[in-house]
Design a protein around this motif. Structure first.
Motif, PDB file in Angstrom:
ATOM      1  N   LEU A   1      45.177 -56.253  38.318  1.00  0.00           N
ATOM      2  CA  LEU A   1      45.952 -57.496  38.430  1.00  0.00           C
ATOM      3  C   LEU A   1      45.701 -58.452  37.257  1.00  0.00           C
ATOM      4  O   LEU A   1      46.039 -59.630  37.353  1.00  0.00           O
ATOM      5  CB  LEU A   1      45.601 -58.211  39.743  1.00  0.00           C
ATOM      6  N   HIS A   2      45.182 -57.946  36.177  1.00  0.00           N
ATOM      7  CA  HIS A   2      44.777 -58.829  35.090  1.00  0.00           C
ATOM      8  C   HIS A   2      45.557 -58.561  33.811  1.00  0.00           C
ATOM      9  O   HIS A   2      45.546 -57.446  33.277  1.00  0.00           O
ATOM     10  CB  HIS A   2      43.275 -58.688  34.839  1.00  0.00           C
ATOM     11  N   ARG A   3      46.255 -59.560  33.362  1.00  0.00           N
ATOM     12  CA  ARG A   3      46.980 -59.607  32.093  1.00  0.00           C
ATOM     13  C   ARG A   3      47.875 -58.396  31.864  1.00  0.00           C
ATOM     14  O   ARG A   3      47.945 -57.845  30.776  1.00  0.00           O
ATOM     15  CB  ARG A   3      46.001 -59.809  30.920  1.00  0.00           C
ATOM     16  N   GLY A   4      48.586 -58.017  32.897  1.00  0.00           N
ATOM     17  CA  GLY A   4      49.595 -56.973  32.744  1.00  0.00           C
ATOM     18  C   GLY A   4      50.921 -57.590  32.322  1.00  0.00           C
ATOM     19  O   GLY A   4      51.196 -58.756  32.595  1.00  0.00           O
ATOM     20  N   PRO A   5      51.790 -56.825  31.668  1.00  0.00           N
ATOM     21  CA  PRO A   5      53.092 -57.338  31.236  1.00  0.00           C
ATOM     22  C   PRO A   5      54.098 -57.335  32.390  1.00  0.00           C
ATOM     23  O   PRO A   5      55.148 -56.691  32.351  1.00  0.00           O
ATOM     24  CB  PRO A   5      53.496 -56.363  30.129  1.00  0.00           C
ATOM     25  N   PHE A   6      53.754 -58.091  33.432  1.00  0.00           N
ATOM     26  CA  PHE A   6      54.491 -57.977  34.689  1.00  0.00           C
ATOM     27  C   PHE A   6      55.900 -58.554  34.617  1.00  0.00           C
ATOM     28  O   PHE A   6      56.799 -58.097  35.317  1.00  0.00           O
ATOM     29  CB  PHE A   6      53.696 -58.628  35.815  1.00  0.00           C
ATOM     30  N   ALA A   7      56.119 -59.571  33.784  1.00  0.00           N
ATOM     31  CA  ALA A   7      57.475 -60.111  33.640  1.00  0.00           C
ATOM     32  C   ALA A   7      58.413 -59.036  33.089  1.00  0.00           C
ATOM     33  O   ALA A   7      59.559 -58.906  33.536  1.00  0.00           O
ATOM     34  CB  ALA A   7      57.467 -61.338  32.731  1.00  0.00           C
ATOM     35  N   LEU A   8      57.940 -58.266  32.133  1.00  0.00           N
ATOM     36  CA  LEU A   8      58.747 -57.190  31.576  1.00  0.00           C
ATOM     37  C   LEU A   8      58.976 -56.090  32.606  1.00  0.00           C
ATOM     38  O   LEU A   8      60.083 -55.541  32.707  1.00  0.00           O
ATOM     39  CB  LEU A   8      58.070 -56.640  30.327  1.00  0.00           C
ATOM     40  N   VAL A   9      57.956 -55.777  33.405  1.00  0.00           N
ATOM     41  CA  VAL A   9      58.109 -54.772  34.459  1.00  0.00           C
ATOM     42  C   VAL A   9      59.213 -55.178  35.427  1.00  0.00           C
ATOM     43  O   VAL A   9      60.089 -54.378  35.783  1.00  0.00           O
ATOM     44  CB  VAL A   9      56.772 -54.580  35.213  1.00  0.00           C
ATOM     45  N   ARG A  10      59.199 -56.443  35.837  1.00  0.00           N
ATOM     46  CA  ARG A  10      60.253 -56.915  36.757  1.00  0.00           C
ATOM     47  C   ARG A  10      61.623 -56.884  36.089  1.00  0.00           C
ATOM     48  O   ARG A  10      62.635 -56.561  36.736  1.00  0.00           O
ATOM     49  CB  ARG A  10      59.908 -58.314  37.251  1.00  0.00           C
ATOM     50  N   GLU A  11      61.668 -57.195  34.795  1.00  0.00           N
ATOM     51  CA  GLU A  11      62.948 -57.187  34.085  1.00  0.00           C
ATOM     52  C   GLU A  11      63.492 -55.766  33.952  1.00  0.00           C
ATOM     53  O   GLU A  11      64.713 -55.555  33.986  1.00  0.00           O
ATOM     54  CB  GLU A  11      62.794 -57.838  32.711  1.00  0.00           C
ATOM     55  N   LEU A  12      62.616 -54.790  33.811  1.00  0.00           N
ATOM     56  CA  LEU A  12      63.068 -53.398  33.775  1.00  0.00           C
ATOM     57  C   LEU A  12      63.730 -53.007  35.091  1.00  0.00           C
ATOM     58  O   LEU A  12      64.716 -52.263  35.106  1.00  0.00           O
ATOM     59  CB  LEU A  12      61.882 -52.477  33.491  1.00  0.00           C
ATOM     60  N   ILE A  13      63.192 -53.517  36.195  1.00  0.00           N
ATOM     61  CA  ILE A  13      63.793 -53.228  37.497  1.00  0.00           C
ATOM     62  C   ILE A  13      65.157 -53.893  37.607  1.00  0.00           C
ATOM     63  O   ILE A  13      66.125 -53.290  38.079  1.00  0.00           O
ATOM     64  CB  ILE A  13      62.848 -53.677  38.623  1.00  0.00           C
ATOM     65  N   ARG A  14      65.253 -55.135  37.163  1.00  0.00           N
ATOM     66  CA  ARG A  14      66.552 -55.827  37.188  1.00  0.00           C
ATOM     67  C   ARG A  14      67.587 -55.086  36.339  1.00  0.00           C
ATOM     68  O   ARG A  14      68.774 -55.081  36.653  1.00  0.00           O
ATOM     69  CB  ARG A  14      66.403 -57.262  36.691  1.00  0.00           C
ATOM     70  N   ALA A  15      67.105 -54.472  35.245  1.00  0.00           N
ATOM     71  CA  ALA A  15      68.007 -53.753  34.352  1.00  0.00           C
ATOM     72  C   ALA A  15      68.357 -52.359  34.866  1.00  0.00           C
ATOM     73  O   ALA A  15      69.186 -51.666  34.268  1.00  0.00           O
ATOM     74  CB  ALA A  15      67.378 -53.642  32.963  1.00  0.00           C
TER      75      ALA A  15
END
Length: 278
Positions: free
Chosen positions: A38-52
């Motif tokens: 749960l530490h300093r992962g690129p989670f915003a990009l992960v969520r954006e990949l799902i949206r895409a």
């Protein structure tokens, strides 16, 4: 070497919107994700990949958790090369990831953290394999077909050699970036350095954009130089619900809500991401 004029420096900017950054990851790509648990992962990009609507991804990470679990929940993963996978002691195993592996929906190449790192090092160093210790007695070598090699110098015990692992894309979350793509991380860097040297393409999400002069003052703090980076996006709190030291800690309530299938749908969780609230 002279400094280019302001207009030329502006033309060299690698800063793009998060949507465009996600567009640089294609269906079926092998994707290395920085951070740990749960530490300093690129989670915003992960969520954006799902949206895409990305599909067929291979995830490469020594200690994933929320990121791979979320991608499995969305049906975006075809294959995983991972070491330990968990949501840490507070929450235990990653349920959607576990379900995807047990059902056969996702193919698993199981690693120890050290063996996955060895494969990435081989790619980064431009060699076909990397020796690693500590595998003796494990079934991983037989399961993955790793070769046991005698010490060619005759000075030590045999070792297993791990074939090179070269992801198509590595994505990390940084504290600071410059417009030219230089990235700086405070605190532990986890496995981000070796990932960014092994991958064919590097993308960075960062908390903030700073002037290059700040980096020139302390060049030894630069984790990834801009010439290795394809593009960057600036997303404050982009590692949410995880931490990004020293900016913020883990949002444990948000992780609990994510795991509560009776109260939070995938779409509802995605709508809570800081990138969705901008």
């Amino acid at each position: 070497m002279s400094t280019p004029p302001p207009q030329e420096r502006a033309a060299q900017s690698k800063v793009v919107p998060l949507e465009e950054l996600a567009g640089r990851v294609r269906d079926g790509d092998s994707l290395a994700l920085g951070g740990s648990f749960l530490h300093r992962g690129p989670f915003a990009l992960v969520r954006e990949l799902i949206r895409a609507g990305r599909t067929g991804l291979e995830i490469v990470k020594q200690s994933p958790g929320y990121d791979i679990d979320l991608l499995c929940r969305a049906g975006a993963v075809k294959r995983a090369r991972t070491g330990i996978v968990a949501l840490e002691g507070n929450f235990g195993l990653a349920p959607w990831y576990r379900g995807a592996i047990e059902s056969g929906e996702v193919e698993l190449e199981e690693h120890a953290c050290a063996t996955l790192t060895a494969g990435l090092r081989a790619a980064a160093f431009g060699v076909p394999f990397q020796p690693v210790g500590g595998v003796h007695g494990s079934d991983l070598a037989e399961l993955n077909g790793w070769v046991r090699m005698d010490d060619p110098y005759g000075a030590g015990d045999p070792v297993y050699v791990i074939p090179a692992i070269r992801p198509d894309v590595a994505v990390i979350h940084a504290n600071e970036v410059t417009a030219e793509g230089d990235a700086r991380v405070y605190g532990t860097t986890h496995w981000d350095r070796i990932m960014t040297r092994a991958a064919r393409k590097v993308l960075v999400v960062a908390e903030r954009l700073v002037d290059g002069a700040r980096f020139e003052e302390r060049p030894e703090l630069t984790l990834v130089p801009g010439f290795l980076v394809d593009a960057v996006s600036v997303v404050p709190r982009g590692a949410w619900p995880g931490s990004c030291w020293p900016e913020y800690g883990v949002d444990y309530d948000a992780v609990s809500a994510y795991l509560d299938v009776s109260g939070t749908t995938l779409d509802a969780h995605l709508s809570c991401g800081p990138e969705a609230l901008r």
